[in-house]
Design an enzyme around this catalytic site. Structure first.
Site, PDB file in Angstrom:
ATOM      1  N   THR A  67      -5.203   2.337  -0.376  1.00  0.00           N
ATOM      2  CA  THR A  67      -5.063   1.521  -1.582  1.00  0.00           C
ATOM      3  C   THR A  67      -5.559   0.111  -1.318  1.00  0.00           C
ATOM      4  O   THR A  67      -6.297  -0.461  -2.131  1.00  0.00           O
ATOM      5  CB  THR A  67      -3.597   1.481  -2.036  1.00  0.00           C
ATOM      6  OG1 THR A  67      -3.137   2.813  -2.257  1.00  0.00           O
ATOM      7  CG2 THR A  67      -3.439   0.686  -3.319  1.00  0.00           C
ATOM      8  N   ASP A  68      -5.177  -0.462  -0.195  1.00  0.00           N
ATOM      9  CA  ASP A  68      -5.656  -1.797   0.158  1.00  0.00           C
ATOM     10  C   ASP A  68      -7.168  -1.819   0.321  1.00  0.00           C
ATOM     11  O   ASP A  68      -7.845  -2.740  -0.141  1.00  0.00           O
ATOM     12  CB  ASP A  68      -5.004  -2.251   1.464  1.00  0.00           C
ATOM     13  CG  ASP A  68      -3.593  -2.782   1.263  1.00  0.00           C
ATOM     14  OD1 ASP A  68      -3.237  -3.140   0.127  1.00  0.00           O
ATOM     15  OD2 ASP A  68      -2.838  -2.834   2.249  1.00  0.00           O
ATOM     16  N   VAL A  69      -7.707  -0.814   1.001  1.00  0.00           N
ATOM     17  CA  VAL A  69      -9.149  -0.788   1.249  1.00  0.00           C
ATOM     18  C   VAL A  69      -9.921  -0.662  -0.063  1.00  0.00           C
ATOM     19  O   VAL A  69     -10.897  -1.394  -0.300  1.00  0.00           O
ATOM     20  CB  VAL A  69      -9.512   0.349   2.219  1.00  0.00           C
ATOM     21  CG1 VAL A  69     -11.021   0.520   2.305  1.00  0.00           C
ATOM     22  CG2 VAL A  69      -8.937   0.065   3.612  1.00  0.00           C
ATOM     23  N   GLY A  74      -9.785  -3.878  -1.939  1.00  0.00           N
ATOM     24  CA  GLY A  74     -10.724  -4.822  -1.362  1.00  0.00           C
ATOM     25  C   GLY A  74     -12.154  -4.566  -1.814  1.00  0.00           C
ATOM     26  O   GLY A  74     -12.894  -5.498  -2.137  1.00  0.00           O
ATOM     27  N   ASP A  99       0.804  -1.217   0.000  1.00  0.00           N
ATOM     28  CA  ASP A  99       0.000   0.000   0.000  1.00  0.00           C
ATOM     29  C   ASP A  99       0.839   1.271   0.000  1.00  0.00           C
ATOM     30  O   ASP A  99       0.621   2.170  -0.824  1.00  0.00           O
ATOM     31  CB  ASP A  99      -0.934  -0.003   1.211  1.00  0.00           C
ATOM     32  CG  ASP A  99      -1.783   1.252   1.296  1.00  0.00           C
ATOM     33  OD1 ASP A  99      -2.943   1.205   0.863  1.00  0.00           O
ATOM     34  OD2 ASP A  99      -1.283   2.283   1.794  1.00  0.00           O
TER      35      ASP A  99
END
Length: 399
Positions: free
Chosen positions: A183-185, A188, A151
């Site tokens: 970025t990860d969220v 997802g 991220d």
């Protein structure tokens, strides 16, 4: 009386081979929607984030458990099975689990599951209905496909840090990452959207498909209007601190006793603000009357507003501006957030029964269904908590 309607994803089985944040955030959302999510973890250590503490969830005696706050934030409503993919027995178990699931999600490096016979090409002929989603840093193609992606580095590479932080020449200037791994969220959430779309398409075709999802792709996509600012002008947006690139005044201002956000979204709101501020002449000034000219004359208008805002206390400004429909608000710490009456009314703090801690806190899913509300059925599972249960259920172990 029980609800006769089923959860949106009731009956959908998801095999979760992911760890850390993007993948688990995706599968937690699917689990919240009613899917049966089976989290496959390494024996002994499990998901990396189990050790990402302190803080850790505390047991009934107030001692730290092995469950970190980070881990429990993205793994509720799942079941955990501890399996060693590196062994023939373990890979065979996961293959059998996949054959009885609708969705498989993984975030191994490109080609990382091929050695275990668990890549999409190895499964698709035997399991034509399987929806297989891979989350990687850079996707399955391109010159960076084999590189790891995280991220923080994607926030830098993907442009977010070039537009986040104070303006050059001011104290504290320089690139800044977001306070959450956005970025990860976002990846997802894009994963959830893609899987839901593939499930819906399978209703028509009867076939699954492969989903290639990259952190970098999702990150660039989420830049939204900032991308178009560049695409339409040829000029790359720069850091603007807490100011908006396309709307003025829309930023943080200091008041007599603290800071607040003023978010004037249109010209009528600007006129209302000017009236509250006792500066109605600004609304008729050709330099400020429309947002398009306020942007051009930002450096003139903002210092004038800064001076006026210092004349009253924060809560006085907020009360007066809210009364005339001008968007504004305080800057709160997270403890203040959960103490806010609106957050309390929306019950964003939830507690789930937990075998060690008594209860485990969790943030409510923001999706509000009128007929099939999200159920908090399980806390984040302990490592391998459901191994025996799952093996029996899938016919892999006899009592």
């Amino acid at each position: 009386m029980s609800n006769p309607r089923r959860a949106p994803l009731d009956g959908v089985r998801v095999l979760d081979l992911s760890r850390v944040l993007a993948g688990p955030f995706c599968t937690q959302t699917l689990a919240d929607l009613g899917a049966d999510v089976i989290k496959v973890e390494r024996p002994g250590t499990g998901d990396d984030t189990r050790a990402w503490g302190p803080p850790y969830l505390k047991d009934a005696q107030g001692n730290d458990t092995s469950e970190s706050a980070y881990y429990i934030s993205t793994n509720r409503n799942k079941r955990s099975i501890a399996v060693d993919l590196a062994t023939p027995e373990g890979s065979a178990i996961v293959r059998e689990l996949a054959s009885q699931c609708d969705v498989l999600l993984e975030n191994f490096k490109v080609g990382g599951l091929k050695q275990y016979g668990l890549d999409y090409d190895s499964l698709k002929d035997e399991m034509p209905r399987l929806i297989y989603c891979s989350l990687t840093g850079f996707g399955q193609t391109g010159p960076f496909a084999n590189r790891p992606g995280y991220d923080f580095m994607i926030q830098g590479m993907g442009g977010l840090m070039s537009i986040t932080g104070e303006r050059d020449g001011l104290p504290g200037a320089g690139p800044q990452k977001a306070g959450v791994a956005v970025t990860d969220v976002f990846t997802g959430l894009y994963g959830v959207i893609a899987i839901l779309g593939a499930l819906r398409e399978r209703d028509h075709s009867g076939l699954g498909q492969y989903i290639d999802l990259a952190l970098l792709d999702c990150h660039v996509a989420m830049l939204s209007n900032q991308n178009l600012n560049y695409m339409t002008s040829g000029q790359a947006p720069q850091r603007a601190g807490n100011a908006h690139q396309n709307v003025v005044p829309y930023q943080v201002f200091k008041t007599a006793d603290g800071f607040m956000i003023l978010a004037v979204g249109n010209d009528s709101q600007f006129r209302a603000f000017c009236k509250v501020a006792g500066q109605e002449q600004w609304a008729n000034d050709e330099r400020f009357a429309k947002n398009s000219v306020r942007i051009i004359n930002r450096q003139v208008l903002v210092p004038l507003i800064e001076q006026i805002m210092l004349e009253r206390k924060r809560d006085d400004w907020i009360a007066a501006l809210e009364a005339v429909g001008v968007p504004c608000g305080p800057i709160q710490t997270i403890d203040q957030v959960f103490d806010h009456p609106q957050v309390k009314a929306r019950e964003l703090w939830q507690n789930i029964p937990h075998p060690l801690a008594g209860t485990s806190p969790t943030t409510a899913n923001p999706i509000r269904f009128s007929a099939t509300p999200v159920q908090y059925r399980r806390p984040a599972p302990m490592l391998g908590e459901h191994t025996e249960e799952i093996l029996r259920e899938f016919g892999l172990k006899k009592d």
